[in-house]
Enzyme design. Structure first.
Site, PDB file in Angstrom:
ATOM      1  N   THR A   1       1.581  -4.410   4.343  1.00  0.00           N
ATOM      2  CA  THR A   1       1.399  -4.760   5.756  1.00  0.00           C
ATOM      3  C   THR A   1       0.799  -6.155   5.957  1.00  0.00           C
ATOM      4  O   THR A   1       0.976  -6.756   7.007  1.00  0.00           O
ATOM      5  CB  THR A   1       0.490  -3.737   6.471  1.00  0.00           C
ATOM      6  N   ASP A   2       0.093  -6.678   4.938  1.00  0.00           N
ATOM      7  CA  ASP A   2      -0.622  -7.950   5.137  1.00  0.00           C
ATOM      8  C   ASP A   2       0.304  -9.089   5.572  1.00  0.00           C
ATOM      9  O   ASP A   2      -0.073  -9.913   6.402  1.00  0.00           O
ATOM     10  CB  ASP A   2      -1.375  -8.348   3.858  1.00  0.00           C
TER      11      ASP A   2
ATOM     12  N   THR B   1       0.818  -1.218   0.000  1.00  0.00           N
ATOM     13  CA  THR B   1       0.000   0.000   0.000  1.00  0.00           C
ATOM     14  C   THR B   1       0.853   1.270   0.000  1.00  0.00           C
ATOM     15  O   THR B   1       0.508   2.264  -0.649  1.00  0.00           O
ATOM     16  CB  THR B   1      -0.902  -0.003   1.259  1.00  0.00           C
TER      17      THR B   1
ATOM     18  N   GLN C   1      -3.874 -20.348  20.330  1.00  0.00           N
ATOM     19  CA  GLN C   1      -4.745 -19.418  19.591  1.00  0.00           C
ATOM     20  C   GLN C   1      -4.787 -18.055  20.285  1.00  0.00           C
ATOM     21  O   GLN C   1      -5.234 -17.077  19.697  1.00  0.00           O
ATOM     22  CB  GLN C   1      -6.156 -20.001  19.482  1.00  0.00           C
ATOM     23  N   CYS C   2      -4.357 -18.016  21.561  1.00  0.00           N
ATOM     24  CA  CYS C   2      -4.315 -16.729  22.278  1.00  0.00           C
ATOM     25  C   CYS C   2      -3.127 -15.917  21.783  1.00  0.00           C
ATOM     26  O   CYS C   2      -2.071 -16.464  21.492  1.00  0.00           O
ATOM     27  CB  CYS C   2      -4.135 -16.944  23.775  1.00  0.00           C
TER      28      CYS C   2
ATOM     29  N   ASP D   1       1.590  -6.614  -4.259  1.00  0.00           N
ATOM     30  CA  ASP D   1       0.753  -6.592  -3.064  1.00  0.00           C
ATOM     31  C   ASP D   1       1.337  -7.716  -2.219  1.00  0.00           C
ATOM     32  O   ASP D   1       1.580  -8.816  -2.720  1.00  0.00           O
ATOM     33  CB  ASP D   1      -0.696  -6.907  -3.448  1.00  0.00           C
ATOM     34  N   SER D   2       1.585  -7.450  -0.945  1.00  0.00           N
ATOM     35  CA  SER D   2       2.326  -8.445  -0.148  1.00  0.00           C
ATOM     36  C   SER D   2       1.547  -9.731   0.074  1.00  0.00           C
ATOM     37  O   SER D   2       2.105 -10.711   0.573  1.00  0.00           O
ATOM     38  CB  SER D   2       2.778  -7.849   1.180  1.00  0.00           C
TER      39      SER D   2
HETATM   40  N1  ASP Z   1      -2.661  -5.489   0.619  1.00  0.00           N
HETATM   41  C1  ASP Z   1      -1.614  -4.570   1.019  1.00  0.00           C
HETATM   42  C2  ASP Z   1      -0.300  -5.347   1.054  1.00  0.00           C
HETATM   43  O1  ASP Z   1      -0.074  -6.071   1.971  1.00  0.00           O
HETATM   44  C3  ASP Z   1      -1.931  -3.994   2.351  1.00  0.00           C
HETATM   45  C4  ASP Z   1      -0.923  -3.015   2.859  1.00  0.00           C
HETATM   46  O2  ASP Z   1       0.149  -2.835   2.365  1.00  0.00           O
HETATM   47  O3  ASP Z   1      -1.236  -2.353   3.881  1.00  0.00           O
HETATM   48  O4  ASP Z   1       0.472  -5.241   0.127  1.00  0.00           O
END
Ligand code: ASP
Length: 351
Positions: free
Chosen positions: A96-97, A19, A282-283, A64-65
């Site tokens: 971020t993903d 992103t 899972q916690c 896109d990650s």
């Molecule tokens: N879908 C995006 C990614 O992971 C989300 C992000 O970067 O915040 O590339």
């Protein structure tokens, strides 16, 4: 550490996509070649005296990650290895993903470090109003020039986290990452403050040999499986039939599963046949203490290893990394898996 940093430092920036550098298209946000690099050139803060000199290596295919693959981790690590001696620190710009997976994987692949590797991204693209991109990049550059840091970290929204302890916890808020089982390594306010006692010690850079070994991905077929009320043992049986080498089994609370002899039988058979099964909770906070309840003790007897307080991302990428070595025996891999290698787990928590 105060605000004024020595600036005679050079930082190598790897831009993989995400992103952070995306622009609006008719099909939604997508990365655009050269956009982020050109945009940064227009922001004077990046050329302030207190910001280290930096070079951005924009990857040929910005992604896109969600599309990141273990092969990409090897490429990023190889890039860092090639440039390790010429720069004082490294920044990885990434979606971020899967940022926590990449940060975890790099912590194992790169091994001992004596320089910072800071992974970051943003919730709002640099092309948009109110973007958090330039703030995250700017602070990552400053942290990548900090000689007290010698590990893979994730910087996001004012917080510096250990890379292999980080998880994405929020898909909407700016505070997207947390490290629920380890305090933040640093925080950015008026000053950039580091918790020096928590940082990893400097280690000799020792990645070279392992990069070659890591090309062997087929040995690292791994998966994550979560149990749930009504879990059918057949699901486990089918997953294990796919020639798996390692499995992260997500259990309840302190490492518990339901009292089901069929599940124990399947796990015992798989671990006897050489599948490495790791018990992770899972916690988000707390550790696996599998001996506390009868149901958890059955897992130990079945040969399931404790993942202690490792995140899913750390457990999965550690399995991937350890299983890639052709030379290590199964016993050695099992021993390393339950050992704290690069700050990813808190040992000696077994009940
Ligand atoms: N879908 C995006 C990614 O992971 C989300 C992000 O970067 O915040 O590339």
């Amino acid at each position: 550490m105060g605000r004024s940093m020595p600036v005679n430092k050079r930082v190598y920036v790897i831009y993989t996509g995400g992103t952070i550098g995306m622009v609006k298209t008719v099909n939604g946000y997508a990365p655009k070649k050269n956009y982020l690099v050109d945009k940064i050139k227009t922001i004077v803060d990046f050329y302030h005296d207190e910001v280290p000199e930096f070079y951005i290596h924009e990857y040929e295919h910005l992604i896109d990650s969600a599309n990141i693959k273990p092969e990409d981790w090897i490429d990023i690590a190889t890039d860092i290895v090639k440039n390790y001696n010429d720069y004082d620190g490294f920044v990885i710009l990434h979606g971020t993903d899967t940022l926590a997976y990449t940060a975890s994987a790099l912590s194992f692949i790169l091994g001992g470090l004596s320089k910072p590797v800071i992974c970051t991204g943003s919730q709002i693209p640099i092309s948009e109003l109110r973007s958090d991109a330039s703030d995250n990049i700017l602070h990552s550059l400053i942290l990548a020039a900090n000689e007290h840091i010698s590990e893979v970290c994730l910087f996001f929204h004012k917080k510096l986290l250990r890379g292999n302890r980080a998880v994405k916890v929020n898909s909407e808020g700016m505070d997207a990452f947390s490290s629920p089982n380890y305090p933040a390594l640093g925080e950015v306010g008026i000053d950039v403050k580091l918790d020096k006692a928590r940082l990893q010690p400097k280690m000799a850079f020792n990645v070279q040999r392992k990069l070659e070994e890591l090309q062997n991905f087929q040995r690292s077929k791994v998966a994550i499986l979560s149990i749930f009320p009504g879990f059918d043992p057949e699901i486990l049986s089918q997953v294990l039939k796919s020639n798996l080498k390692g499995l992260v089994l997500k259990t309840y609370g302190a490492g518990n599963i339901m009292d089901n002899p069929k599940i124990i039988e399947i796990l015992t058979k798989a671990s006897t046949e050489g599948v490495i099964i790791v018990n992770c909770s899972q916690c988000l906070t707390g550790s696996v203490k599998a001996g506390v309840y009868e149901a958890g003790t059955a897992l130990i007897k079945a040969g399931v290893l404790s993942g202690f307080d490792m995140t899913d991302e750390a457990a999965l990428t550690k399995l991937f990394y350890l299983l890639s070595s052709e030379r290590d025996s199964l016993e050695k891999v099992k021993g390393l898996l339950v050992e704290n290698l690069y700050g990813e787990l808190t040992e000696k928590q077994e009940g």
